[in-house]
Motif scaffolding. Structure first.
Motif, PDB file in Angstrom:
ATOM      1  N   GLU A  34       0.915  -1.185   0.033  1.00 19.31           N
ATOM      2  CA  GLU A  34      -0.025  -0.060  -0.063  1.00 19.31           C
ATOM      3  C   GLU A  34       0.876   1.255   0.285  1.00 19.31           C
ATOM      4  O   GLU A  34       0.469   2.110  -0.840  1.00 19.31           O
ATOM      5  N   SER A  35       1.898   1.243   0.692  1.00 18.61           N
ATOM      6  CA  SER A  35       2.913   2.491   0.928  1.00 18.61           C
ATOM      7  C   SER A  35       3.669   2.646  -0.356  1.00 18.61           C
ATOM      8  O   SER A  35       3.650   3.846  -1.026  1.00 18.61           O
ATOM      9  N   MET A  36       3.909   1.516  -0.953  1.00 14.89           N
ATOM     10  CA  MET A  36       4.618   1.808  -2.303  1.00 14.89           C
ATOM     11  C   MET A  36       3.888   2.368  -3.254  1.00 14.89           C
ATOM     12  O   MET A  36       4.260   3.110  -4.207  1.00 14.89           O
ATOM     13  N   ALA A  37       2.545   1.826  -3.371  1.00 14.73           N
ATOM     14  CA  ALA A  37       1.629   2.297  -4.403  1.00 14.73           C
ATOM     15  C   ALA A  37       1.606   3.871  -4.277  1.00 14.73           C
ATOM     16  O   ALA A  37       1.658   4.650  -5.394  1.00 14.73           O
ATOM     17  N   THR A  38       1.151   4.088  -3.150  1.00 17.98           N
ATOM     18  CA  THR A  38       1.024   5.729  -2.929  1.00 17.98           C
ATOM     19  C   THR A  38       2.206   6.384  -3.427  1.00 17.98           C
ATOM     20  O   THR A  38       2.172   7.415  -3.989  1.00 17.98           O
ATOM     21  N   ALA A  39       3.512   6.029  -3.032  1.00 20.71           N
ATOM     22  CA  ALA A  39       4.702   6.615  -3.070  1.00 20.71           C
ATOM     23  C   ALA A  39       4.991   6.821  -4.713  1.00 20.71           C
ATOM     24  O   ALA A  39       5.205   7.762  -4.922  1.00 20.71           O
ATOM     25  N   LEU A  40       4.920   5.854  -5.299  1.00 20.42           N
ATOM     26  CA  LEU A  40       5.009   5.769  -6.751  1.00 20.42           C
ATOM     27  C   LEU A  40       4.126   6.892  -7.503  1.00 20.42           C
ATOM     28  O   LEU A  40       4.755   7.594  -8.418  1.00 20.42           O
ATOM     29  N   ASP A  41       2.824   6.795  -7.066  1.00 18.33           N
ATOM     30  CA  ASP A  41       1.794   7.822  -7.464  1.00 18.33           C
ATOM     31  C   ASP A  41       2.277   9.341  -7.262  1.00 18.33           C
ATOM     32  O   ASP A  41       2.214  10.107  -8.259  1.00 18.33           O
ATOM     33  N   MET A  42       2.900   9.497  -5.959  1.00 14.49           N
ATOM     34  CA  MET A  42       3.236  10.948  -5.703  1.00 14.49           C
ATOM     35  C   MET A  42       4.686  11.308  -6.526  1.00 14.49           C
ATOM     36  O   MET A  42       4.526  12.527  -6.716  1.00 14.49           O
ATOM     37  N   VAL A  43       5.515  10.252  -6.598  1.00 13.16           N
ATOM     38  CA  VAL A  43       6.639  10.643  -7.427  1.00 13.16           C
ATOM     39  C   VAL A  43       6.296  11.244  -8.739  1.00 13.16           C
ATOM     40  O   VAL A  43       6.835  12.094  -9.086  1.00 13.16           O
ATOM     41  N   GLU A  44       5.276  10.598  -9.290  1.00 17.17           N
ATOM     42  CA  GLU A  44       5.018  10.889 -10.737  1.00 17.17           C
ATOM     43  C   GLU A  44       4.101  12.345 -10.760  1.00 17.17           C
ATOM     44  O   GLU A  44       4.166  13.260 -11.551  1.00 17.17           O
ATOM     45  N   ARG A  45       3.075  12.321  -9.727  1.00 19.22           N
ATOM     46  CA  ARG A  45       2.345  13.420  -9.940  1.00 19.22           C
ATOM     47  C   ARG A  45       2.775  14.884  -9.420  1.00 19.22           C
ATOM     48  O   ARG A  45       2.783  15.815 -10.075  1.00 19.22           O
ATOM     49  N   ASN A  46       3.791  14.446  -8.389  1.00 22.22           N
ATOM     50  CA  ASN A  46       4.351  15.810  -7.815  1.00 22.22           C
ATOM     51  C   ASN A  46       5.821  16.140  -8.245  1.00 22.22           C
ATOM     52  O   ASN A  46       6.344  17.113  -7.704  1.00 22.22           O
ATOM     53  N   GLU A  47       6.237  15.243  -9.065  1.00 19.40           N
ATOM     54  CA  GLU A  47       7.755  15.266  -9.663  1.00 19.40           C
ATOM     55  C   GLU A  47       8.648  15.181  -8.468  1.00 19.40           C
ATOM     56  O   GLU A  47       9.659  16.035  -8.463  1.00 19.40           O
ATOM     57  N   GLU A  48       8.290  14.324  -7.377  1.00 24.56           N
ATOM     58  CA  GLU A  48       9.250  14.196  -6.406  1.00 24.56           C
ATOM     59  C   GLU A  48      10.405  13.252  -6.720  1.00 24.56           C
ATOM     60  O   GLU A  48      10.523  12.208  -6.272  1.00 24.56           O
ATOM     61  N   ARG A  49      11.168  13.901  -7.593  1.00 23.87           N
ATOM     62  CA  ARG A  49      12.108  13.150  -8.226  1.00 23.87           C
ATOM     63  C   ARG A  49      13.566  12.692  -7.370  1.00 23.87           C
ATOM     64  O   ARG A  49      14.317  11.654  -7.761  1.00 23.87           O
ATOM     65  N   TRP A  50      13.577  13.533  -6.497  1.00 26.66           N
ATOM     66  CA  TRP A  50      15.000  13.285  -5.665  1.00 26.66           C
ATOM     67  C   TRP A  50      15.135  11.893  -4.915  1.00 26.66           C
ATOM     68  O   TRP A  50      16.379  11.304  -4.665  1.00 26.66           O
ATOM     69  N   CYS A  51      13.808  11.368  -4.349  1.00 23.49           N
ATOM     70  CA  CYS A  51      13.760   9.919  -3.728  1.00 23.49           C
ATOM     71  C   CYS A  51      13.208   8.936  -4.524  1.00 23.49           C
ATOM     72  O   CYS A  51      12.929   7.885  -4.258  1.00 23.49           O
ATOM     73  N   GLU A  52      13.000   9.086  -5.911  1.00 20.09           N
ATOM     74  CA  GLU A  52      12.582   8.263  -6.922  1.00 20.09           C
ATOM     75  C   GLU A  52      13.698   6.806  -6.777  1.00 20.09           C
ATOM     76  O   GLU A  52      13.022   5.892  -6.650  1.00 20.09           O
TER      77      GLU A  52
END
Length: 972
Positions: free
Chosen positions: A840-858
C-alpha cells in the motif's frame, strides 16, 4: 546570644516541644524525659549546636566515636533512633534532614538558653514586658532572626522594614528573645499601632517603661526612667507615626548608649545610626518547575503553609499536590500573613480549588484569627493601613501602577503616567516613596532597576482604581504605552540582533496579554487592541509563541473594529494569520488564498517589506504541498519583488529555489549551490529577523544542506551540518527554527544513518518543544519518528504507529518529502513481515513521485519496490527495479541512494550464488565513499563487499586446485 558567651555545658537547647540539656545528657519533651541512647544524645547535641549547617558523616562519626573506628551503618542506626525519638519519621517539617551522600542537617529552629544554678528553665526571656505578644510558632525565619540579633548586639539601633504581613513583629520578638543575654534589664515592648496621634508616642513609651505620670517633659522623664538600665526597647508598627518615633529613638540613643532600640516599620526612620534590615517574603518555588514533596519543602513559604494547613485540617504534602501548593505560595508572594490566612481554608476546599479561587481574587483572605490585631485579621485591613498613610500623589500613582502585570521599569511607569498627564518627576518621586514604604519592591535584573507590586497589593490597588473611576483611563494609557513600545520594536527588528531584541521586549509579554484582554473586553477599546495586536506579532514570532500569536491574531481579525484599525494593521494581521495556519492547523488549500490576499494588501499599502514576506510565504506553502512546478513560478514572482525592493531577502529565495530543484531530482546541483550559500552565510554578519520568514536563515540553510549532503553520500558531513543547525537554533532560543530543523533534517538523518539513540534524544527535544509552542503541524511527524524508533528496537507495533502518523500527515496536506517517508514505512514493514502495508505504501509513493515530480527520492522508491518484488517472488522485476534505482541515483548525484540500491541488489545476487556479479556491482560504488564516511548503509556495504571478496578468492582457489589436479591426472 553570642557564640561563646555561655559555657556549652550550661546551655539548654529548645526546639519544638523539646529541650536538650547536655550537662545532664537528657532530652525532655515538655517535662517528660525521652529515652534515648548516649550516642544519639551526642549526635543530637552536635546537630543542634550548629543548626542549619551541613555536618558530614565523617565529622559526626569522629565526634561521637572519638579514637574509634566504626562503620557508617552505626551512624545511620543512631540517626534513625534519634528520628524515632523525635517523632520525625513521617513529618512534613522534619528536625533532621538527610543530604544524600554527604551528611545531615538540623533544620528546625533552635533557641539557646542558660541554665542558671538552682533555677528552672525559663519559659520567657528575662524582663519580658507584660503586654508583649506570646511567642509565635515561627517557620523559615531562623537566618533573619539570627542576623538581626547579632546586628542588634553591636549596632544597638535597628529597624526591621518590610511590606504588610511579612512578619516584622514576629521576627522582632523572636530576635529579642534570641538576644536576651545582652539585655540584663529585659525588654520593653511598645505597640504603636493603637496610637493615632504622633504626640502620643512619648506617652505610650512612658507608660510602657513605667515612667512617672504628670511629667511636664515626658521625653526627659523617659530618659530618667531608663538611665542606668541595659534594656531593649521595641517600638512596633511605627510607619504612621514615623517622624515622632524617629525623634524619640534618636534622643534615647544619644542620651543612653546602653539602651538598644529595635523598631518595626513599613519604611525606615532615616535616623542617625539606624541600621535598616529589609525583611523579605518567604522563599517560593519558581513557576514552571516540576516539583515534588522534597523539592517543595526546601522553600520556607511551603514549610509555613504545610505547617498551618496540617494544624487546621490534617493536610499532608505529597508529590502530587506539591506543584499546587507551590502555586498557592507563589500567588501569595510568600507573605506569611497571607499564607496564615489561606492555609486554614483547606478545611473547606482542596488545594486545587483554593489555588483557583485565589487566582480569581483574595476575598478568601478576608478574615483571620480573632486573637490577631484588628489590622491583621484581614489582608484588606493590612493593606488599607498602609494605603491611608500615603500622600494623595503616592496613592494615585499606586493605583495606576496596578495596571502592570508584573515587573516594570521606571520608564514604563513614566510612559503610562505621561498618558495620564502626570509629570515624570512626580512619578519618579512617588515610586521612590512607595519603595520606601514597602508597597513596591525593587530589584536589579540584567543590570537594570525594575519594580514590582506584590500580587495582593496589586489586587488591592486595582480595586481602589476601579473605586476611583480611573480604570478605563489607566488601562487606555497602559495599552497606548505598549503600542508605542511595540511600534519601536518593529523598527528595531530591522537592525537589532535577536538576543538583544528579545531581552528588551520579551519582558513585556505579560503586560501585552493584560492590555489585549482589556482592549477586547466589555469596557475596552477594540481599535487600540487591533493596532496593538498587529504591532506585537513580531514578539510572538521571535519568542516562538505560535499558539498564543495565532489566537490573538484571529481575535483581532474577527473584531468589528478591524476596519478602523487601518490598512497596515489588516495587512500585518493577514500575513501573520497565513503563517500561523502553516504551523497550527494544516496546509489547507485555502492557505494560498490567504497569501494572495496578504500580498494584495501589501501592494495596496505600498509596503515593500510585506510584499516580500507574502511572496515568500506563498512559496513555502506550495513547497510543503509538494507543488514544485507552482513553487518555481511563485519563486520567480518573489525574486522579482525582492530583487527590486529588498536584496537582503534574495538568499532566502535562492535557498527555496535550490531545494525545489533538489526535490525535482537535481541532487548534484543542489549540493554545490547550498555549499556556496553556506560559505556566503559564514562570511557575513548575521542579524536574525525571525519574524519576517518565521525561520532563522542560518538554521534554514544548514537544515537544507544536511539533508542534501546525506543523499549525496556524505553522511559524516551531514551529521555535522545538522548539528550546527541545532546548535544555532538553541543559541538563539528559537523553538520554531529548532523544531523545524529536527523534523526536516536532524531526526531523519539520524534514522537514515542508524543512530537510533541520537534520533531518540532528538525526538525528546521535539516533543518538549511542541509542549511549549503549538506547532501542531509537526505532531504527526513526531509520532512517525516515534514509530520508526520503536520498530528499529524490534517492536512490530511501531510499523502500525508509523502508518497512522503518515495518514495524519497526508491529511494536513504536508505532501513534500512524503514519498520518502512512505519508503521508510515500507522498508520497516518489510523488515517485520508486513507485506500488506509495504504494498500500500509503495503504491502511494510511486503515484506521488509521478504526480508531484518528487524525483529526488525516486531511486529510493524503486529500491524498496524492488525488494518488495523480490520478496513476492518476482526476482526479475525486482532486479530491474533495483538496477534502475541505482542508475537514476548515479545520474542525479544521489550517491547514498545508489549505494542502497546496489547493496540491496548485491545481497539478492549473493543469496543466489552470483557473488562475482554482486562484487562487481557493489565494489565501484563503495570505492567512491571516502574513509570518513560512516553510517549503517556504508558499514553494511563494506561488510558485504568483504564477504564477497573472500568468497571470490575461495572460489578461485578451489578452481585452481581442481584444474591442477586434472592436469596431473592427465599427465599420468
Amino acid at each position: 546570644m553570642e557564640p561563646g558567651s555561655v559555657d556549652a555545658e550550661e546551655r539548654i537547647y529548645r526546639f519544638g516541644d523539646f529541650r536538650l540539656l547536655p550537662a545532664r545528657q537528657s532530652l525532655l519533651r515538655g517535662d517528660t524525659p525521652v529515652r534515648i541512647g548516649s550516642r544519639a544524645i551526642d549526635l543530637l547535641r552536635l546537630l543542634v549546636e550548629r543548626p542549619g549547617q551541613l555536618l558530614s558523616k565523617a565529622e559526626l562519626i569522629s565526634s561521637a566515636w572519638p579514637d574509634t573506628f566504626v562503620h557508617e551503618n552505626n551512624l545511620k542506626v543512631n540517626i534513625a533512633a534519634l528520628r524515632r525519638a523525635l517523632g520525625d519519621t513521617a513529618s512534613d517539617l522534619p528536625y533532621i534532614a538527610t543530604v544524600t551522600g554527604r551528611g545531615y542537617r538540623f533544620v528546625a529552629t533552635v533557641r539557646v538558653q542558660q541554665a542558671a544554678p538552682g533555677r528552672t528553665t525559663p519559659t520567657e526571656f528575662p524582663g519580658a514586658a507584660a503586654g508583649m505578644p506570646p511567642p509565635a510558632g515561627i517557620v523559615g525565619r531562623d537566618e533573619d532572626i539570627t542576623r538581626i540579633a547579632e546586628t542588634l548586639a553591636w549596632r544597638r539601633f535597628l529597624t526591621i522594614v518590610g511590606p504588610a504581613g511579612v512578619g516584622k513583629t514576629t521576627v522582632a520578638l523572636a530576635a529579642a528573645r534570641h538576644a536576651a543575654s545582652h539585655q540584663p534589664d529585659g525588654v520593653c515592648f511598645v505597640d504603636l499601632a493603637a496610637i493615632g496621634d504622633p504626640q502620643l508616642v512619648t506617652v505610650a513609651i512612658a507608660s510602657a517603661i513605667g515612667a512617672g505620670g504628670n511629667l511636664k517633659d515626658i521625653l526627659a522623664g523617659i530618659v530618667d526612667a531608663l538611665r542606668g538600665r541595659r534594656q531593649l526597647l521595641i517600638l512596633d508598627n511605627c510607619e504612621h507615626v514615623l517622624r515622632a518615633a524617629s525623634v524619640v529613638a534618636d534622643h534615647i540613643r544619644a542620651a543612653l548608649p546602653d539602651i538598644a532600640v529595635l523598631a518595626t516599620s513599613r519604611e525606615p526612620f532615616r535616623s542617625r545610626g539606624e541600621t535598616v534590615y529589609r525583611l523579605p517574603p518567604l522563599s517560593c518555588p519558581g513557576s514552571g518547575e516540576d516539583i515534588g514533596h522534597d523539592q517543595a519543602m526546601a522553600f520556607t513559604a511551603v514549610q509555613l503553609f504545610v505547617a498551618r494547613a496540617r494544624a487546621a485540617s490534617g493536610f499532608r504534602l505529597t508529590d502530587a499536590n506539591a506543584p499546587i501548593v507551590a502555586g498557592i505560595c507563589r500567588r501569595l508572594d510568600g507573605i506569611p500573613l497571607a499564607i496564615e490566612l489561606a492555609a486554614p481554608r483547606l478545611r473547606g476546599y482542596d488545594a486545587g480549588t483554593l489555588l483557583h479561587l485565589l487566582d480569581q481574587s483574595f476575598d478568601l483572605l478576608s478574615y483571620g484569627p480573632a486573637e490577631a490585631p484588628l489590622r491583621q485579621q484581614t489582608l484588606l485591613a493590612t493593606l488599607d493601613w498602609s494605603y491611608r498613610l500615603l500622600s494623595e500623589a503616592e496613592a494615585a500613582v499606586l493605583r495606576f501602577l496596578s495596571v502592570f502585570a508584573g515587573a516594570f521599569m521606571l520608564d514604563d511607569a513614566i510612559g503610562v503616567g505621561r498618558n495620564l498627564a502626570r509629570p515624570p518627576e512626580e512619578i519618579a518621586s512617588c515610586i521612590e516613596g512607595l519603595v520606601a514604604k514597602s508597597l513596591l519592591s525593587s530589584s536589579f535584573a540584567g543590570g537594570m532597576l525594575q519594580y514590582r507590586l506584590l500580587d495582593a497589593t496589586r489586587s488591592y490597588a486595582a480595586e481602589r482604581l476601579r473605586g476611583a473611576g480611573e480604570q478605563r483611563c489607566a488601562c487606555t494609557a497602559h495599552a497606548t504605552h505598549l503600542l508605542m513600545l511595540f511600534e519601536r520594536a518593529e523598527a528595531e527588528l530591522q537592525w537589532r540582533v535577536h538576543e538583544e531584541w528579545t531581552v528588551a521586549y520579551g519582558r513585556l509579554a505579560n503586560d501585552l496579554r493584560r492590555a489585549l484582554d482589556w482592549a477586547f473586553g466589555a469596557e475596552g477599546e477594540p481599535v487600540l487592541g487591533v493596532r496593538l495586536t498587529a504591532c506585537a506579532i513580531a514578539l510572538w514570532d521571535e519568542m516562538s509563541s505560535v499558539g498564543e500569536g495565532s489566537q490573538r491574531v484571529r481575535r483581532a481579525l474577527q473584531s468589528p473594529a478591524l476596519a478602523e484599525g487601518g490598512l497596515a494593521a489588516r495587512m500585518k494581521l493577514m500575513t501573520a494569520h497565513a503563517w500561523s495556519l502553516s504551523y497550527t492547523e494544516r496546509f489547507a488549500p485555502g492557505g494560498e488564498a490567504l497569501w494572495q490576499e496578504s500580498l494584495r494588501l501589501a501592494e495596496l499599502a505600498g509596503d515593500q517589506d510585506y510584499q516580500v514576506r507574502s511572496a515568500l510565504g506563498l512559496v513555502v506553502l506550495q513547497c510543503f504541498y509538494g507543488q514544485h512546478r507552482e513553487t518555481l513560478k511563485s519563486l520567480r514572482r518573489f525574486q522579482a519583488i525582492a530583487g527590486e525592493n529588498d536584496s537582503s531577502a534574495v538568499p532566502a529565495g535562492e535557498r527555496m529555489r535550490v531545494m525545489t530543484e533538489f526535490f525535482m531530482g537535481d541532487v548534484r546541483g543542489a549540493h554545490e549551490e547550498l555549499k556556496r550559500l553556506v560559505r556566503r552565510d559564514d562570511s557575513t554578519v548575521r542579524r536574525s529577523r525571525l519574524a519576517r520568514f518565521q525561520f532563522d536563515w542560518c538554521v534554514a540553510i544548514r537544515t537544507s544542506l544536511g539533508v542534501v549532503q546525506w543523499v549525496a553520500g556524505q553522511p559524516h558531513e551531514a551529521a555535522a551540518t545538522v548539528q550546527a543547525a541545532l546548535d544555532r537554533a538553541t543559541e538563539i532560543g528559537h523553538l520554531v527554527s529548532h523544531s523545524t530543523a529536527l523534523v526536516l533534517a536532524a531526526i531523519p538523518v539520524a534514522l537514515w544513518t542508524g543512530q537510533i539513540d541520537v534520533a531518540e534524544r532528538r525526538l525528546a527535544c521535539l516533543v518538549a518543544n511542541l509542549r511549549q509552542c503549538d506547532i501542531i503541524i509537526w505532531e504527526p511527524a513526531a509520532r512517525l519518528f516515534e514509530g520508526m524508533i520503536q520498530q528499529e528496537r524490534g517492536d512490530t507495533e511501531g510499523v502500525q504507529r508509523m502508518q497512522t502518523a503518515l495518514t495524519d500527515m497526508m491529511a494536513t496536506h504536508f505532501l513534500g518529502r512524503m514519498p520518502n517517508f512512505l519508503c521508510m514505512l515500507a522498508d520497516a514493514a518489510l523488515r517485520h513481515g508486513r507485506l500488506d502495508i509495504a504494498r500500500e505504501s509503495m503504491a502511494t509513493a510511486l503515484d506521488m513521485v509521478e504526480r508531484n515530480e518528487e524525483r529526488w527520492c525516486e531511486p529510493e522508491v524503486l529500491r524498496v519496490r524492488g525488494i518488495l518484488q523480490w520478496r513476492e517472488g518476482d526476482a526479475r522485476g525486482g532486479e530491474a527495479s533495483l538496477l534502475r534505482a541505482a542508475k537514476l541515483a548515479a545520474q542525479s548525484g544521489a550517491m547514498m541512494f545508489e549505494l542502497r540500491a546496489a547493496l540491496a541488489l548485491a545481497s539478492c545476487w549473493a543469496a543466489e550464488g552470483r557473488t562475482a556479479e554482486a562484487h562487481a556491482l557493489l565494489g565501484p560504488v563503495c570505492a567512491r565513499f571516502d574513509a570518513a564516511a560512516d553510517g549503517r548503509d556504508v558499514a553494511q556495504a563494506r561488510q558485504l563487499l568483504d564477504r564477497l571478496g573472500r568468497s571470490d578468492r575461495r572460489n578461485l582457489h578451489v578452481g585452481r586446485t581442481a584444474s591442477g589436479t586434472r592436469l596431473r591426472r592427465s599427465d599420468a
